[in-house]
Motif scaffolding. Sequence first.
Motif, PDB file in Angstrom:
ATOM      1  N   GLU A 103       0.826  -1.215   0.000  1.00 28.19           N
ATOM      2  CA  GLU A 103       0.000   0.000   0.000  1.00 28.19           C
ATOM      3  C   GLU A 103       0.858   1.263   0.000  1.00 28.19           C
ATOM      4  O   GLU A 103       0.571   2.220  -0.725  1.00 28.19           O
ATOM      5  N   LEU A 104       1.916   1.278   0.811  1.00 28.11           N
ATOM      6  CA  LEU A 104       2.778   2.464   0.861  1.00 28.11           C
ATOM      7  C   LEU A 104       3.486   2.685  -0.474  1.00 28.11           C
ATOM      8  O   LEU A 104       3.587   3.824  -0.957  1.00 28.11           O
ATOM      9  N   VAL A 105       3.970   1.616  -1.078  1.00 30.72           N
ATOM     10  CA  VAL A 105       4.664   1.738  -2.365  1.00 30.72           C
ATOM     11  C   VAL A 105       3.681   2.127  -3.464  1.00 30.72           C
ATOM     12  O   VAL A 105       3.979   2.988  -4.303  1.00 30.72           O
ATOM     13  N   ALA A 106       2.496   1.536  -3.461  1.00 29.11           N
ATOM     14  CA  ALA A 106       1.485   1.890  -4.461  1.00 29.11           C
ATOM     15  C   ALA A 106       1.084   3.355  -4.345  1.00 29.11           C
ATOM     16  O   ALA A 106       0.933   4.043  -5.360  1.00 29.11           O
ATOM     17  N   ASN A 107       0.921   3.844  -3.113  1.00 28.28           N
ATOM     18  CA  ASN A 107       0.577   5.258  -2.936  1.00 28.28           C
ATOM     19  C   ASN A 107       1.673   6.167  -3.478  1.00 28.28           C
ATOM     20  O   ASN A 107       1.390   7.185  -4.115  1.00 28.28           O
TER      21      ASN A 107
ATOM     22  N   PRO B 267     -12.020   9.030   1.104  1.00 24.69           N
ATOM     23  CA  PRO B 267     -13.130   8.099   1.319  1.00 24.69           C
ATOM     24  C   PRO B 267     -13.353   7.236   0.083  1.00 24.69           C
ATOM     25  O   PRO B 267     -13.352   7.742  -1.036  1.00 24.69           O
ATOM     26  N   PRO B 268     -13.508   5.919   0.274  1.00 23.31           N
ATOM     27  CA  PRO B 268     -13.776   5.057  -0.870  1.00 23.31           C
ATOM     28  C   PRO B 268     -15.125   5.398  -1.486  1.00 23.31           C
ATOM     29  O   PRO B 268     -16.041   5.837  -0.802  1.00 23.31           O
TER      30      PRO B 268
ATOM     31  N   LEU C 113      -4.732   3.792   2.671  1.00 26.19           N
ATOM     32  CA  LEU C 113      -4.353   4.318   3.984  1.00 26.19           C
ATOM     33  C   LEU C 113      -5.218   3.746   5.098  1.00 26.19           C
ATOM     34  O   LEU C 113      -4.758   3.629   6.238  1.00 26.19           O
ATOM     35  N   GLN C 114      -6.441   3.347   4.773  1.00 23.69           N
ATOM     36  CA  GLN C 114      -7.279   2.685   5.777  1.00 23.69           C
ATOM     37  C   GLN C 114      -6.661   1.339   6.152  1.00 23.69           C
ATOM     38  O   GLN C 114      -6.615   0.980   7.326  1.00 23.69           O
TER      39      GLN C 114
ATOM     40  N   LEU D 207      -5.288   0.362   9.858  1.00 20.42           N
ATOM     41  CA  LEU D 207      -5.825  -0.784  10.598  1.00 20.42           C
ATOM     42  C   LEU D 207      -4.768  -1.817  10.974  1.00 20.42           C
ATOM     43  O   LEU D 207      -4.865  -2.456  12.017  1.00 20.42           O
ATOM     44  N   LEU D 208      -3.753  -1.993  10.126  1.00 19.64           N
ATOM     45  CA  LEU D 208      -2.754  -3.031  10.368  1.00 19.64           C
ATOM     46  C   LEU D 208      -1.528  -2.527  11.129  1.00 19.64           C
ATOM     47  O   LEU D 208      -0.730  -3.335  11.605  1.00 19.64           O
TER      48      LEU D 208
END
Length: 137
Positions: free
Chosen positions: A42-46, A83-84, A94-95, A99-100
């Motif tokens: 997620e961090l790399v995709a962002n 927001p999705p 980022l959600q 959460l993780l």
Amino acid sequence: MEVDLKAEPHPVMVARREVRGALAVASVPELVCEDAVLVTGELVANAALHAGGPGLLRLTVLDDGALRIEVNDAGPGLPHHRPPSPGRPGGHGLQVVHLLSRSWGTLSGPGGKTVWAEIPGAVPQGPGGPPRAGEGR
């Protein structure tokens, strides 16, 4: 562990593979590994989608056994929750990170920023595994 993702045509795939491999060598429990791989992706995709591409990916084991994942980029903006929407893909990254992770944030610096997240979990230090904080490899 540190990986330069700047020139990678598929940085998310490379980042996930490198993190999974490093954590397997360090005998990290599978659930912690899966969380770390997902957060890394997620961090790399962002960074790829919103900040001109990722730079360095860094994975460190903290003194309490938590994993710290850092992804830097040259983008000027800070990450924010979007927001999705049922009609638009994405918006959950980022959600998922929130959460993780026990915590996450951003450090601004010259030429960009580093987005980091810390994944809780007892991480034994194995040969060739991620360095503990302060060891640097």
